[in-house]
Design a protein around this motif. Structure first.
Motif, PDB file in Angstrom:
ATOM      1  N   VAL A  24     -66.606  55.232 -51.948  1.00 47.67           N
ATOM      2  CA  VAL A  24     -66.797  56.544 -51.332  1.00 47.67           C
ATOM      3  C   VAL A  24     -65.895  57.519 -52.082  1.00 47.67           C
ATOM      4  CG1 VAL A  24     -66.505  57.920 -49.237  1.00 47.67           C
ATOM      5  CG2 VAL A  24     -67.385  55.579 -49.078  1.00 47.67           C
ATOM      6  N   ILE A  25     -66.461  58.646 -52.516  1.00 46.92           N
ATOM      7  CA  ILE A  25     -65.694  59.662 -53.246  1.00 46.92           C
ATOM      8  C   ILE A  25     -65.623  60.898 -52.369  1.00 46.92           C
ATOM      9  CG2 ILE A  25     -65.505  61.027 -55.346  1.00 46.92           C
ATOM     10  CD1 ILE A  25     -67.213  58.890 -56.766  1.00 46.92           C
ATOM     11  N   GLY A  26     -64.390  61.295 -52.020  1.00 51.72           N
ATOM     12  CA  GLY A  26     -64.167  62.368 -51.062  1.00 51.72           C
ATOM     13  C   GLY A  26     -64.381  63.773 -51.602  1.00 51.72           C
ATOM     14  N   LEU A  27     -64.487  64.692 -50.654  1.00 54.63           N
ATOM     15  CA  LEU A  27     -64.652  66.110 -50.920  1.00 54.63           C
ATOM     16  C   LEU A  27     -63.566  66.627 -51.853  1.00 54.63           C
ATOM     17  CD1 LEU A  27     -66.510  68.444 -49.963  1.00 54.63           C
ATOM     18  CD2 LEU A  27     -64.820  68.887 -48.190  1.00 54.63           C
ATOM     19  N   ASP A  28     -63.933  67.496 -52.782  1.00 51.51           N
ATOM     20  CA  ASP A  28     -63.048  68.140 -53.752  1.00 51.51           C
ATOM     21  C   ASP A  28     -62.493  67.209 -54.828  1.00 51.51           C
ATOM     22  OD1 ASP A  28     -63.373  70.702 -52.670  1.00 51.51           O
ATOM     23  OD2 ASP A  28     -61.745  70.382 -51.228  1.00 51.51           O
ATOM     24  N   SER A  29     -62.935  65.944 -54.871  1.00 48.82           N
ATOM     25  CA  SER A  29     -62.492  65.030 -55.933  1.00 48.82           C
ATOM     26  C   SER A  29     -63.099  65.463 -57.263  1.00 48.82           C
ATOM     27  CB  SER A  29     -62.928  63.598 -55.632  1.00 48.82           C
ATOM     28  OG  SER A  29     -62.321  63.115 -54.483  1.00 48.82           O
ATOM     29  N   ARG A  30     -62.359  65.222 -58.342  1.00 46.28           N
ATOM     30  CA  ARG A  30     -62.886  65.466 -59.687  1.00 46.28           C
ATOM     31  C   ARG A  30     -63.674  64.236 -60.118  1.00 46.28           C
ATOM     32  NH1 ARG A  30     -58.511  66.261 -63.565  1.00 46.28           N
ATOM     33  NH2 ARG A  30     -60.219  66.548 -65.021  1.00 46.28           N
ATOM     34  N   ILE A  31     -64.844  64.470 -60.694  1.00 45.27           N
ATOM     35  CA  ILE A  31     -65.714  63.379 -61.125  1.00 45.27           C
ATOM     36  C   ILE A  31     -66.164  63.572 -62.566  1.00 45.27           C
ATOM     37  CG2 ILE A  31     -66.584  62.739 -58.850  1.00 45.27           C
ATOM     38  CD1 ILE A  31     -68.749  64.846 -61.145  1.00 45.27           C
ATOM     39  N   MET A  32     -66.657  62.470 -63.152  1.00 43.43           N
ATOM     40  CA  MET A  32     -67.273  62.534 -64.475  1.00 43.43           C
ATOM     41  C   MET A  32     -68.656  61.906 -64.376  1.00 43.43           C
ATOM     42  SD  MET A  32     -66.107  61.034 -68.185  1.00 43.43           S
ATOM     43  CE  MET A  32     -64.776  62.210 -68.327  1.00 43.43           C
ATOM     44  N   VAL A  33     -69.626  62.568 -64.976  1.00 46.51           N
ATOM     45  CA  VAL A  33     -70.998  62.071 -64.985  1.00 46.51           C
ATOM     46  C   VAL A  33     -71.092  60.900 -65.955  1.00 46.51           C
ATOM     47  CG1 VAL A  33     -73.413  62.626 -65.507  1.00 46.51           C
ATOM     48  CG2 VAL A  33     -71.933  64.349 -64.454  1.00 46.51           C
ATOM     49  N   LYS A  34     -71.642  59.797 -65.470  1.00 47.04           N
ATOM     50  CA  LYS A  34     -71.864  58.621 -66.313  1.00 47.04           C
ATOM     51  C   LYS A  34     -73.298  58.573 -66.822  1.00 47.04           C
ATOM     52  CE  LYS A  34     -67.726  57.072 -66.019  1.00 47.04           C
ATOM     53  NZ  LYS A  34     -66.867  57.029 -67.203  1.00 47.04           N
ATOM     54  N   GLN A  35     -74.253  58.945 -65.968  1.00 48.33           N
ATOM     55  CA  GLN A  35     -75.649  59.000 -66.400  1.00 48.33           C
ATOM     56  C   GLN A  35     -76.467  59.816 -65.408  1.00 48.33           C
ATOM     57  OE1 GLN A  35     -76.211  54.603 -66.011  1.00 48.33           O
ATOM     58  NE2 GLN A  35     -78.196  55.185 -65.171  1.00 48.33           N
ATOM     59  N   VAL A  36     -77.651  60.205 -65.834  1.00 44.50           N
ATOM     60  CA  VAL A  36     -78.579  60.943 -64.987  1.00 44.50           C
ATOM     61  C   VAL A  36     -79.745  60.022 -64.680  1.00 44.50           C
ATOM     62  CG1 VAL A  36     -80.098  62.954 -64.820  1.00 44.50           C
ATOM     63  CG2 VAL A  36     -77.913  63.135 -66.026  1.00 44.50           C
ATOM     64  N   GLU A  37     -80.118  59.977 -63.411  1.00 40.43           N
ATOM     65  CA  GLU A  37     -81.227  59.131 -62.969  1.00 40.43           C
ATOM     66  C   GLU A  37     -82.183  60.006 -62.166  1.00 40.43           C
ATOM     67  OE1 GLU A  37     -80.791  55.740 -60.010  1.00 40.43           O
ATOM     68  OE2 GLU A  37     -80.316  54.792 -61.933  1.00 40.43           O
ATOM     69  N   GLY A  38     -83.239  60.461 -62.796  1.00 31.94           N
ATOM     70  CA  GLY A  38     -84.163  61.372 -62.127  1.00 31.94           C
ATOM     71  C   GLY A  38     -83.495  62.705 -61.846  1.00 31.94           C
ATOM     72  N   VAL A  39     -83.414  63.075 -60.547  1.00 30.45           N
ATOM     73  CA  VAL A  39     -82.802  64.349 -60.167  1.00 30.45           C
ATOM     74  C   VAL A  39     -81.390  64.176 -59.615  1.00 30.45           C
ATOM     75  CG1 VAL A  39     -85.001  65.492 -59.741  1.00 30.45           C
ATOM     76  CG2 VAL A  39     -83.867  64.267 -57.879  1.00 30.45           C
ATOM     77  N   LYS A  40     -80.810  62.989 -59.811  1.00 31.08           N
ATOM     78  CA  LYS A  40     -79.434  62.792 -59.348  1.00 31.08           C
ATOM     79  C   LYS A  40     -78.552  62.291 -60.484  1.00 31.08           C
ATOM     80  CE  LYS A  40     -80.312  58.251 -57.461  1.00 31.08           C
ATOM     81  NZ  LYS A  40     -81.296  57.828 -56.544  1.00 31.08           N
ATOM     82  N   VAL A  41     -77.261  62.534 -60.325  1.00 24.26           N
ATOM     83  CA  VAL A  41     -76.296  62.070 -61.317  1.00 24.26           C
ATOM     84  C   VAL A  41     -75.513  60.900 -60.741  1.00 24.26           C
ATOM     85  CG1 VAL A  41     -76.056  64.226 -62.591  1.00 24.26           C
ATOM     86  CG2 VAL A  41     -74.624  63.840 -60.591  1.00 24.26           C
ATOM     87  N   LEU A  42     -75.197  59.941 -61.600  1.00 20.27           N
ATOM     88  CA  LEU A  42     -74.336  58.830 -61.229  1.00 20.27           C
ATOM     89  C   LEU A  42     -72.957  59.145 -61.785  1.00 20.27           C
ATOM     90  CD1 LEU A  42     -76.723  55.835 -61.989  1.00 20.27           C
ATOM     91  CD2 LEU A  42     -76.282  56.954 -59.803  1.00 20.27           C
ATOM     92  N   VAL A  43     -71.956  59.133 -60.903  1.00 22.37           N
ATOM     93  CA  VAL A  43     -70.630  59.615 -61.284  1.00 22.37           C
ATOM     94  C   VAL A  43     -69.549  58.597 -60.954  1.00 22.37           C
ATOM     95  CG1 VAL A  43     -71.353  61.999 -60.877  1.00 22.37           C
ATOM     96  CG2 VAL A  43     -70.161  60.761 -59.062  1.00 22.37           C
ATOM     97  N   ASP A  44     -68.378  58.821 -61.544  1.00 22.85           N
ATOM     98  CA  ASP A  44     -67.193  58.043 -61.234  1.00 22.85           C
ATOM     99  C   ASP A  44     -66.049  59.029 -61.031  1.00 22.85           C
ATOM    100  OD1 ASP A  44     -65.657  55.820 -60.731  1.00 22.85           O
ATOM    101  OD2 ASP A  44     -65.601  55.122 -62.805  1.00 22.85           O
ATOM    102  N   ILE A  45     -65.111  58.665 -60.180  1.00 22.90           N
ATOM    103  CA  ILE A  45     -63.989  59.552 -59.885  1.00 22.90           C
ATOM    104  C   ILE A  45     -63.031  59.585 -61.082  1.00 22.90           C
ATOM    105  CG2 ILE A  45     -62.596  57.756 -58.778  1.00 22.90           C
ATOM    106  CD1 ILE A  45     -61.782  59.977 -56.708  1.00 22.90           C
ATOM    107  N   ILE A  46     -62.424  60.729 -61.304  1.00 21.93           N
ATOM    108  CA  ILE A  46     -61.385  60.863 -62.312  1.00 21.93           C
ATOM    109  C   ILE A  46     -60.053  60.711 -61.579  1.00 21.93           C
ATOM    110  CG2 ILE A  46     -60.243  62.412 -63.959  1.00 21.93           C
ATOM    111  CD1 ILE A  46     -62.977  63.769 -64.343  1.00 21.93           C
ATOM    112  N   GLU A  47     -59.348  59.649 -61.901  1.00 20.20           N
ATOM    113  CA  GLU A  47     -58.060  59.402 -61.241  1.00 20.20           C
ATOM    114  C   GLU A  47     -57.032  60.410 -61.725  1.00 20.20           C
ATOM    115  OE1 GLU A  47     -57.788  57.285 -58.814  1.00 20.20           O
ATOM    116  OE2 GLU A  47     -59.706  56.292 -59.092  1.00 20.20           O
ATOM    117  N   GLU A  48     -56.320  60.991 -60.799  1.00 19.98           N
ATOM    118  CA  GLU A  48     -55.297  62.008 -61.133  1.00 19.98           C
ATOM    119  C   GLU A  48     -54.029  61.362 -61.636  1.00 19.98           C
ATOM    120  OE1 GLU A  48     -55.742  65.429 -60.818  1.00 19.98           O
ATOM    121  OE2 GLU A  48     -57.803  64.970 -60.360  1.00 19.98           O
TER     122      GLU A  48
END
Length: 73
Positions: free
Chosen positions: A49-73
């Protein structure tokens, strides 16, 4: 040709953004803001679960959604 610049969806991988709705794959929720555009998002890690206001990086695009991972601070 390796010198071509990626455009549109192909250029999304590696971009950073911010979570504007908590990303929860189990409940099917999540939205992010990337370069001024809103995207439906899911985590690349199944039970993450990735919380509100977290920084993320896009790993890939799947249709109309993006698959992301959190950027650890």
């Amino acid at each position: 040709n390796n010198s071509r610049e990626k455009t549109n969806v192909n250029s999304m991988a590696g971009k950073e953004g911010k979570v504007i709705e908590t990303i929860d794959n189990f409940n099917g929720t999540g939205r992010v803001m990337i370069a001024g555009m809103e995207w439906t998002a899911r985590s690349v890690k199944e039970n993450n679960v990735i919380g509100l206001d977290s920084r993320i990086m896009v790993k890939q695009v799947e249709g109309v959604k993006v698959l992301v991972d959190i950027i650890e601070e």
